[in-house]
Design a protein around this motif. Sequence first.
Motif, PDB file in Angstrom:
ATOM      1  N   ASP A  36       0.835  -1.213   0.000  1.00 58.61           N
ATOM      2  CA  ASP A  36       0.000   0.000   0.000  1.00 58.61           C
ATOM      3  C   ASP A  36       0.862   1.252   0.000  1.00 58.61           C
ATOM      4  O   ASP A  36       0.629   2.196  -0.759  1.00 58.61           O
ATOM      5  N   GLN A  46     -11.594  15.572 -11.989  1.00 60.33           N
ATOM      6  CA  GLN A  46     -11.789  14.664 -10.848  1.00 60.33           C
ATOM      7  C   GLN A  46     -10.844  13.468 -10.931  1.00 60.33           C
ATOM      8  O   GLN A  46     -10.290  13.032  -9.923  1.00 60.33           O
ATOM      9  N   LYS A  78       0.235  12.769  -8.456  1.00 57.61           N
ATOM     10  CA  LYS A  78       0.672  12.038  -7.270  1.00 57.61           C
ATOM     11  C   LYS A  78       2.047  12.515  -6.799  1.00 57.61           C
ATOM     12  O   LYS A  78       2.441  12.252  -5.676  1.00 57.61           O
ATOM     13  N   LEU A  93      -3.007  10.820   0.312  1.00 59.75           N
ATOM     14  CA  LEU A  93      -3.727  11.582   1.326  1.00 59.75           C
ATOM     15  C   LEU A  93      -4.122  10.695   2.509  1.00 59.75           C
ATOM     16  O   LEU A  93      -4.107  11.118   3.654  1.00 59.75           O
ATOM     17  N   GLY A  94      -4.492   9.461   2.207  1.00 61.74           N
ATOM     18  CA  GLY A  94      -4.893   8.537   3.268  1.00 61.74           C
ATOM     19  C   GLY A  94      -6.373   8.650   3.595  1.00 61.74           C
ATOM     20  O   GLY A  94      -7.056   9.578   3.158  1.00 61.74           O
ATOM     21  N   LEU A  95      -6.869   7.679   4.368  1.00 63.32           N
ATOM     22  CA  LEU A  95      -8.291   7.632   4.718  1.00 63.32           C
ATOM     23  C   LEU A  95      -8.686   8.855   5.543  1.00 63.32           C
ATOM     24  O   LEU A  95      -7.895   9.376   6.318  1.00 63.32           O
ATOM     25  N   LEU A  96      -9.921   9.299   5.349  1.00 67.34           N
ATOM     26  CA  LEU A  96     -10.552  10.339   6.174  1.00 67.34           C
ATOM     27  C   LEU A  96      -9.918  11.732   6.067  1.00 67.34           C
ATOM     28  O   LEU A  96     -10.294  12.638   6.780  1.00 67.34           O
ATOM     29  N   LYS A  97      -8.951  11.908   5.174  1.00 65.82           N
ATOM     30  CA  LYS A  97      -8.379  13.250   5.004  1.00 65.82           C
ATOM     31  C   LYS A  97      -8.967  13.897   3.762  1.00 65.82           C
ATOM     32  O   LYS A  97      -9.097  13.266   2.729  1.00 65.82           O
ATOM     33  N   ARG A 148       2.638   1.833  -3.314  1.00 67.72           N
ATOM     34  CA  ARG A 148       1.749   2.354  -4.356  1.00 67.72           C
ATOM     35  C   ARG A 148       1.431   3.838  -4.169  1.00 67.72           C
ATOM     36  O   ARG A 148       1.097   4.524  -5.118  1.00 67.72           O
ATOM     37  N   LYS A 149       1.519   4.321  -2.916  1.00 69.06           N
ATOM     38  CA  LYS A 149       1.305   5.750  -2.696  1.00 69.06           C
ATOM     39  C   LYS A 149       2.437   6.572  -3.290  1.00 69.06           C
ATOM     40  O   LYS A 149       2.280   7.747  -3.567  1.00 69.06           O
ATOM     41  N   PHE A 173      -5.390  10.816  -3.960  1.00 70.79           N
ATOM     42  CA  PHE A 173      -6.189  10.220  -2.886  1.00 70.79           C
ATOM     43  C   PHE A 173      -5.438   9.177  -2.063  1.00 70.79           C
ATOM     44  O   PHE A 173      -5.607   9.102  -0.855  1.00 70.79           O
ATOM     45  N   GLY A 174      -4.610   8.364  -2.731  1.00 67.86           N
ATOM     46  CA  GLY A 174      -3.905   7.323  -2.001  1.00 67.86           C
ATOM     47  C   GLY A 174      -2.968   7.910  -0.964  1.00 67.86           C
ATOM     48  O   GLY A 174      -3.008   7.562   0.207  1.00 67.86           O
ATOM     49  N   MET A 182      -7.856  12.272  -8.311  1.00 66.48           N
ATOM     50  CA  MET A 182      -7.820  10.959  -7.648  1.00 66.48           C
ATOM     51  C   MET A 182      -6.395  10.444  -7.475  1.00 66.48           C
ATOM     52  O   MET A 182      -6.132   9.615  -6.614  1.00 66.48           O
ATOM     53  N   GLY A 183      -5.482  10.925  -8.302  1.00 64.65           N
ATOM     54  CA  GLY A 183      -4.091  10.532  -8.152  1.00 64.65           C
ATOM     55  C   GLY A 183      -3.545  10.873  -6.769  1.00 64.65           C
ATOM     56  O   GLY A 183      -2.621  10.236  -6.279  1.00 64.65           O
TER      57      GLY A 183
END
Lengths: 276, 248
Positions: free
Chosen positions: B74, B99, B159, B109-113, B77-78, B106-107, B103-104
């Motif tokens: 994981d 959009q 990214k 950034l991490g969850l909930l951010k 891949r970030k 998003f990874g 999305m590039g």
Amino acid sequence: MLEPLIPNNVVCHALEAMIFVSIACSILGVIISRMALSSIGFTMSHAAFAGAAIGMFVGGNAQAAAIAFSMGVAALIGPISDKAKMAADATLGVLFAMSMAVAVFLISYMEYMGRGLSASALLFGDVISLYREEIYALAAVCGLSIIFVLAFYKEISAIMFNMKIAEAAGIRVKLVYYILLFIIALSVALSLNIVGGLLIFVLLVTPASIASQFCFNVKSMFVVAPVVALLVSIFGVWAGFEFTLPVAPLVALLLTAVFALSVMLSFKRRINTKIH
Amino acid sequence: MALIDLKGIYTAYEGGDKAVIKNLSLHVDQGEYVVIGGPNSAGKTTLLESMNGLVKITHGSASVCGLDVSRSADEVRKRVGYVIQNFYFDPFTPFTVEQVVMMGRFGRLGLLKQPSKQDYEAADRAIRRVGIEDLVHKTIGTLSGGQQQKTMIAHNLAKEPEVMMLDEPFSNLDFHAREYLQGVFKDLVRDGIPTLIVAHAFDGLPDIPIHLVVMNSGTITYDMNCTAGEVEDIIRKECKVNGRCSSR
Ligand SMILES: Nc1ncnc2c1ncn2[C@@H]1O[C@H](COP(=O)(O)OP(=O)(O)OP(=O)(O)O)[C@@H](O)[C@H]1O
Ligand SMILES: [Mg+2]
């Protein structure tokens, strides 16, 4: 919750229930339609049915058993799809058949033993005789769906776009997808008492389809679908009580009519042959 | 600094009848421009996916950006940009170019951010770098193949990766776009970001030292620096020696 506005208790509860169910199902429906998961409606309604049969069979609370069994099935969808290397849709088919088999087996057995089981509430739903606790549960599920979609909006939108690309972007696709399947399944299971297994499908699929006729963008679909579902549900509850018609089927028919209308009016099919 | 360090890795697909990558070692440093060539089914795509943990490595050790790929896929891949070889977006895909590029981010950034100003700026830079400013409000499924390819490249540039991998990025692009994007990749390399490109056509390669990797049947048969002009001849020769250029 709406008692101060609506003096009639039965009407009030029915309205509250339909509001929560239609919002939760239509929001999740946007995700479901995009990801070709609509058979989750069939699978979960039959899982609840099987759970109720188990509850009756062991002499416990049929409703609690229905919810417990549905949650079990819901938790299995993701991991089974992964292990068996199948599309979630195929897993849903297998679990649907399993649930149906469990239910039919137990119902036949109980009939043979001289104990009947009434399945009509689960199949057709019942907005008239709702307990206060059921409304609270629906409010909770509705809140959970909204919070989930807002909190994981980034991840959900990326997964709806393309799973592989989302994974390559470093998004924790599996985790979010499993939670997603679980929440959808849970909402469906809890909504069953209200609208029934036969009509839940309409609430999952139709508002999202209506929204897709007018929205080019997933964000607006998440707004338009619940707004349409909400308006139609409120109108349906009013009309149902005013003209003594069955509420849930009425809402389903009204939504379908709105869908037909939206297909005719959609500007998405407009062909533009402008030269400049 | 070695950003990619593979030592004797093996990769096999679940249900496949044999290993697809066999005893492969590769070393890539900061700022290298790597061209990966070789016949169809040699394992080029599988090699890229092994390096970012999308396909499991069964034996050997793989470190990318200083991380163990098997243990922290994981996280890898970030930090690694990866433009996949085949994608199809149906015309009704409800996402705009803007959009998709976003999305590039998003990874990492991490969850909930929630995306911040910084993230929007990075996406904006990527869009301008690839030259698709006029497409930002279009839905991706309604674009031409080449425009979609550029969008996916921008998605990965947004990214701000530490390593960039591209699987046949030029397949849909006109010669002008190819030249233009080669310039973009050359800039990445100049900024120290190793860029790995799987390709079958080699016109318009930049005029910088090229780390050429040729694959045949799951292993590397050539792994040396060369110039842009030599690439095609070396690959031809390699494939002839190994006798697999038009196998199957
Ligand atoms: N998901 C999969 N399951 C089983 N085998 C696979 C899978 N993907 C690829 N393979 C096999 O792995 C081998 C290498 O495939 P790969 O896609 O890496 O080749 P490639 O070098 O990228 O070829 P191309 O130039 O055609 O893109 C092929 O023999 C292929 O059949
Ligand atoms: Mg390939």
